[in-house]
Design a protein around this motif. Structure first.
Motif, PDB file in Angstrom:
ATOM      1  N   ALA A  20       0.834  -1.210   0.000  1.00 20.10           N
ATOM      2  CA  ALA A  20       0.000   0.000   0.000  1.00 20.10           C
ATOM      3  C   ALA A  20       0.865   1.255   0.000  1.00 20.10           C
ATOM      4  CB  ALA A  20      -0.928  -0.008   1.203  1.00 20.10           C
ATOM      5  N   LYS A  24      -4.921   3.150   1.695  1.00 22.52           N
ATOM      6  CA  LYS A  24      -5.758   2.207   0.954  1.00 22.52           C
ATOM      7  C   LYS A  24      -4.890   1.267   0.147  1.00 22.52           C
ATOM      8  CE  LYS A  24      -8.097   3.356  -2.819  1.00 22.52           C
ATOM      9  NZ  LYS A  24      -9.131   3.923  -3.726  1.00 22.52           N
ATOM     10  N   SER A  26      -4.897  -0.680  -3.143  1.00 22.70           N
ATOM     11  CA  SER A  26      -5.628  -0.657  -4.409  1.00 22.70           C
ATOM     12  C   SER A  26      -5.239  -1.844  -5.281  1.00 22.70           C
ATOM     13  CB  SER A  26      -5.339   0.638  -5.163  1.00 22.70           C
ATOM     14  OG  SER A  26      -3.988   0.671  -5.571  1.00 22.70           O
ATOM     15  N   GLN A  28      -4.085  -1.498  -8.137  1.00 23.49           N
ATOM     16  CA  GLN A  28      -2.796  -1.097  -8.693  1.00 23.49           C
ATOM     17  C   GLN A  28      -1.661  -1.568  -7.795  1.00 23.49           C
ATOM     18  OE1 GLN A  28      -1.816   1.179 -11.695  1.00 23.49           O
ATOM     19  NE2 GLN A  28      -0.278  -0.330 -11.082  1.00 23.49           N
ATOM     20  N   ASP A  29      -1.817  -1.363  -6.481  1.00 26.73           N
ATOM     21  CA  ASP A  29      -0.785  -1.799  -5.535  1.00 26.73           C
ATOM     22  C   ASP A  29      -0.579  -3.307  -5.619  1.00 26.73           C
ATOM     23  OD1 ASP A  29      -0.517   0.816  -4.615  1.00 26.73           O
ATOM     24  OD2 ASP A  29      -1.980   0.541  -3.009  1.00 26.73           O
ATOM     25  N   ASP A  90      -7.881   1.887  -9.320  1.00 23.78           N
ATOM     26  CA  ASP A  90      -7.997   2.591  -8.048  1.00 23.78           C
ATOM     27  C   ASP A  90      -8.944   1.886  -7.071  1.00 23.78           C
ATOM     28  OD1 ASP A  90      -7.209   4.858  -6.442  1.00 23.78           O
ATOM     29  OD2 ASP A  90      -9.264   5.595  -6.648  1.00 23.78           O
ATOM     30  N   THR A  91      -9.646   0.844  -7.540  1.00 25.39           N
ATOM     31  CA  THR A  91     -10.522   0.078  -6.654  1.00 25.39           C
ATOM     32  C   THR A  91      -9.692  -0.524  -5.529  1.00 25.39           C
ATOM     33  OG1 THR A  91     -11.982  -0.498  -8.488  1.00 25.39           O
ATOM     34  CG2 THR A  91     -12.148  -1.834  -6.505  1.00 25.39           C
ATOM     35  N   GLY A  92     -10.151  -0.333  -4.302  1.00 29.86           N
ATOM     36  CA  GLY A  92      -9.355  -0.849  -3.190  1.00 29.86           C
ATOM     37  C   GLY A  92     -10.125  -0.874  -1.892  1.00 29.86           C
ATOM     38  N   LYS A  95      -6.515   0.054   4.395  1.00 29.00           N
ATOM     39  CA  LYS A  95      -5.330  -0.664   4.861  1.00 29.00           C
ATOM     40  C   LYS A  95      -5.445  -1.036   6.335  1.00 29.00           C
ATOM     41  CE  LYS A  95      -0.327  -0.163   5.461  1.00 29.00           C
ATOM     42  NZ  LYS A  95       0.839   0.745   5.297  1.00 29.00           N
TER      43      LYS A  95
END
Length: 199
Positions: A20, A24, A26, A28-29, A90-92, A95
């Motif tokens: 992360a 958050k 995501s 992408q992460d 960006d969906t996430g 954390k």
């Protein structure tokens, strides 16, 4: 780096949290962390979110299910590495919630990891992978109606998690259990709930 075939659940969750960039985690992460290695860890992490309190945000299970559909289609066509459209990256999820879930579920995940090992390689081959991909697409689509039934997405979520573990650890027994849970999800979605549980 730990050998994820020995600790597929704990290690995937740990690495996702560490990936992360802010408060958050995501898609992408996760793709940056796992994407160039295999589809299995990404499936494990998304499925863990779906079945845990982390995924209680309305609409999140459906969004993550859509991501799994995309991943499954890519597996069918033999793509080597996962790809997700930019607008979905960006969906996430939070954390801190992921860290709280890890701390609370540590003992359970550790015990489950002891049961996972490479075995029944014939059930992790190309043909099994193709059928598993079709099952993942079906399971993801069932989450659309099931999200409106309390806790109903847990069954397809667990099935997807089992497939992810099977792919990550090359565990054929987990793949066979995934097929069984997919059949159970079919019964729940199209037979029991419409004709028995829905009334």
């Amino acid at each position: 780096m730990k050998d994820r075939s020995d600790h597929p659940l704990e290690d995937v969750l740990d690495e996702a949290i560490e990936s992360a960039r802010g408060d958050k985690i995501s898609l992408q992460d996760m793709l940056d962390e796992f994407g160039m290695r295999s589809f299995g860890p990404v499936l494990v992490m998304i499925s863990l979110v779906i079945i845990s309190p982390i995924g209680s945000v309305p609409g999140l299970p459906i969004a993550l299910g859509a991501a799994i559909v995309l991943l499954a289609v890519q597996i069918v066509f033999g793509r080597a590495h996962p790809w997700v459209p930019r607008r979905m990256l960006d969906t996430g999820f939070d954390k801190q919630k992921a860290e709280a879930f890890r701390d609370k579920a540590h003992g359970t995940l550790e015990r489950l990891d002891r049961l996972i090992q490479p075995r029944l390689e014939w059930a992790t081959g190309r043909v099994a992978l193709l059928f598993a991909s079709l099952c993942l697409i079906f399971l993801s689509l069932t989450m659309v109606p099931l999200e409106f039934v309390p806790f109903a997405v847990t069954l397809p979520g667990v099935a997807m998690l089992i497939f992810g573990v099977g792919l990550t650890a090359r565990d054929g027994l987990m793949m066979l259990i995934g097929f069984l849970l997919t059949a159970s999800t079919f019964v729940l979605t199209f037979i029991w709930w419409p004709f028995g549980g829905g009334g």
